[in-house]
Design a protein around this motif. Structure first.
Motif, short mmCIF file in Angstrom:
data_model
loop_
_atom_site.label_atom_id
_atom_site.label_comp_id
_atom_site.label_asym_id
_atom_site.label_seq_id
_atom_site.Cartn_x
_atom_site.Cartn_y
_atom_site.Cartn_z
N GLU A 165 0.85 -1.19 0.00
CA GLU A 165 0.00 0.00 0.00
C GLU A 165 0.89 1.25 0.00
O GLU A 165 1.87 1.32 0.73
CB GLU A 165 -0.91 0.01 1.22
CG GLU A 165 -1.94 -1.12 1.25
CD GLU A 165 -2.98 -0.98 0.15
OE1 GLU A 165 -3.29 0.18 -0.21
OE2 GLU A 165 -3.46 -2.01 -0.35
N ARG A 166 0.52 2.22 -0.82
CA ARG A 166 1.33 3.41 -0.96
C ARG A 166 0.57 4.66 -0.53
O ARG A 166 -0.64 4.77 -0.75
CB ARG A 166 1.82 3.58 -2.40
CG ARG A 166 2.84 2.54 -2.82
CD ARG A 166 3.27 2.71 -4.26
NE ARG A 166 4.28 1.73 -4.61
CZ ARG A 166 5.59 1.92 -4.46
NH1 ARG A 166 6.03 3.08 -3.99
NH2 ARG A 166 6.46 0.98 -4.79
N ARG A 167 1.30 5.58 0.05
CA ARG A 167 0.76 6.89 0.39
C ARG A 167 1.75 7.93 -0.10
O ARG A 167 2.89 7.97 0.35
CB ARG A 167 0.55 7.03 1.90
CG ARG A 167 0.07 8.42 2.31
CD ARG A 167 0.02 8.57 3.82
NE ARG A 167 -0.35 9.92 4.20
CZ ARG A 167 -0.29 10.39 5.45
NH1 ARG A 167 0.11 9.60 6.44
NH2 ARG A 167 -0.64 11.63 5.72
#
Length: 210
Positions: free
Chosen positions: A149-151
């Motif tokens: 998951e990327r932010r």
């Protein structure tokens, strides 16, 4: 808790500077390269005992490191290679600036600790190892445990706020040490704290995933 937990707040402070690079037409990777060049300049200054100038270059490198991701997002040029290149550049900078202090071979640390000056390079080696391993734990965690998951271009992981002494603390302590004339004391602190922080992360992973 560590300084990394406030990363997005710091990015907010320097974000207006990203407009300069966008107007110049510089890509995010070019900004990363500029950060690397500033890091090399810092290492050269440290190696020649120009510690104040080196610390200025180090802080410039740190600011550029905060900006490359912002430039990528604002220009729509986010790539996975860019994220990897950013990691690699950071680790090269972390290693060479501490090695630069070692090359200076100024036995300032002996004013504070009863150790022979021949231990200076050992302390540098421990500091470099701790700095690299403290970060290396994160990509190993991504690969072995599985986090994707990327932010804002960064992988979200449980280690983000774990470890009391990360890369921002390392750069801050080293930069301040160069500015006030206690560079070797800074390296000694980094040698101890980065390895303790790595151990803290290992224990966290052991308790959560063993």
């Amino acid at each position: 808790m560590n300084i990394t937990a406030f990363r997005y707040r710091f990015i907010g402070y320097v974000q207006p500077l990203s407009g300069i690079f966008l107007k110049l037409g510089l890509s995010p990777n070019m900004v990363t390269i500029l950060s690397l060049i500033a890091g090399v300049a810092c290492a050269v200054c440290y190696a020649t005992s120009a510690f104040i100038a080196g610390s200025i270059f180090l802080f410039i490198s740190a600011i550029l490191d905060l900006l490359d991701g912002t430039v990528a997002r604002r220009s729509g040029q986010e790539t996975r290679f860019g994220a990897v290149f950013d990691w690699i550049a950071d680790k090269y900078i972390d290693a060479i600036v501490i090695i630069g202090v070692g090359i200076s071979a100024v036995p300032i640390i002996t004013r504070f600790l009863p150790v022979p000056t021949t231990w200076d390079f050992a302390i540098v080696a421990i500091a470099v190892t701790g700095s690299l391993m403290n970060t290396f734990i994160k990509p190993v965690t991504y690969a072995e445990i599985g986090f994707s998951e990327r932010r804002d271009g960064k992988i979200e992981d449980p280690l983000e706020g774990v470890g009391f002494f990360g890369r921002p603390e390392t750069l801050l302590i080293l930069g301040l040490g160069g500015l006030i004339g206690y560079i070797w004391v800074s390296v000694f602190i980094i040698a101890i704290c980065t390895n303790l922080s790595a151990l803290q992360r290992i224990m966290y992973l052991y308790k959560r995933y063993s």
